[in-house]
Design an enzyme around this catalytic site. Structure first.
Site, PDB file in Angstrom:
ATOM      1  N   TYR A  11       1.007  -1.052   0.046  1.00  0.00           N
ATOM      2  CA  TYR A  11       0.344  -0.247   0.035  1.00  0.00           C
ATOM      3  C   TYR A  11       0.548   1.020   0.165  1.00  0.00           C
ATOM      4  CZ  TYR A  11      -2.827   3.505   2.076  1.00  0.00           C
ATOM      5  OH  TYR A  11      -3.514   4.829   2.599  1.00  0.00           O
ATOM      6  N   ALA A  13       1.197   5.307   0.693  1.00  0.00           N
ATOM      7  CA  ALA A  13       0.315   5.840   1.438  1.00  0.00           C
ATOM      8  C   ALA A  13       0.941   7.100   1.181  1.00  0.00           C
ATOM      9  CB  ALA A  13       0.210   5.582   2.984  1.00  0.00           C
ATOM     10  N   TYR A  14       0.562   8.469   0.823  1.00  0.00           N
ATOM     11  CA  TYR A  14       0.747   9.423   0.630  1.00  0.00           C
ATOM     12  C   TYR A  14      -0.440  10.814   1.164  1.00  0.00           C
ATOM     13  CZ  TYR A  14      -3.344   9.946  -1.698  1.00  0.00           C
ATOM     14  OH  TYR A  14      -4.729   9.982  -2.372  1.00  0.00           O
ATOM     15  N   GLU A  86     -10.790   4.955   3.531  1.00  0.00           N
ATOM     16  CA  GLU A  86     -10.700   5.113   2.261  1.00  0.00           C
ATOM     17  C   GLU A  86     -12.346   5.635   1.695  1.00  0.00           C
ATOM     18  OE1 GLU A  86      -8.026   6.939   1.955  1.00  0.00           O
ATOM     19  OE2 GLU A  86      -6.975   6.139   3.083  1.00  0.00           O
TER      20      GLU A  86
END
Length: 177
Positions: A11, A13-14, A86
């Site tokens: 995954y 993630a930002y 999300e």
């Protein structure tokens, strides 16, 4: 090198999930593997969320731009929890498979999330409009996560220049304490 593991996915993630404490709220199996760069995408903000009291992050496909983030290994059993976080069911974000370049130059496939509604691309020197700005609490979470993960200093400096809306989310601050 990122070894594969059975019954897991990678995954990227930002946003708030850069922060270990944040991702572990809904995804206790998340294991930090390192950082990576998503090419031809730009970090931006568009949709207001009551949880954060400001707009949440998204990635916008923009040639020549890039987004740094964390690569996490997550057990497949926690994918539904990540999807719920999300807002996949409510069409807030949609899952997307992207190729991320690790610090050692490896290209790896990761799951990430992009908002269903995206702003138009903007120039690097163009500020995010006031009605699309993240909250102070959200930006604090992103910056803490960026430092914790060891994102490049120039990228962290770029994150620090993102204007916020001045709002604080007491709910999220308590959750992250």
């Amino acid at each position: 090198m990122i070894p594969s593991a059975k019954d897991t996915f990678l995954y990227f993630a930002y946003g708030s999930n850069l922060l270990k404490k944040r991702i572990h709220i809904n995804n206790p199996s998340a294991e930090f593997l390192g950082i990576g760069k998503l090419e031809d995408h730009q970090l931006d903000f568009i949709r207001y969320t009551d949880n954060w009291q400001g707009c949440s992050a998204t990635i916008v496909p923009v040639e020549g731009c890039h987004v740094w983030g964390a690569v996490w290994r997550v057990e497949n059993v926690h994918m539904p929890a990540l999807d719920r976080q999300e807002g996949v069911e409510s069409n807030w974000y949609f899952p997307k498979t992207v190729t991320v370049v690790t610090q050692d130059g490896m290209h790896i496939e990761c799951r990430t999330y992009q908002q269903s509604v995206n702003p138009p691309p903007r120039r690097d020197d163009e500020d995010i409009p006031e009605d699309r700005r993240p909250s102070l609490t959200y930006m604090d979470c992103i910056l803490k996560g960026a430092k914790e993960c060891g994102l490049p200093k120039d990228y962290i400096d770029k994150l620090k220049r993102i204007p916020h809306n001045g709002q604080e989310s007491i709910k999220m601050k308590k959750l992250l304490e």
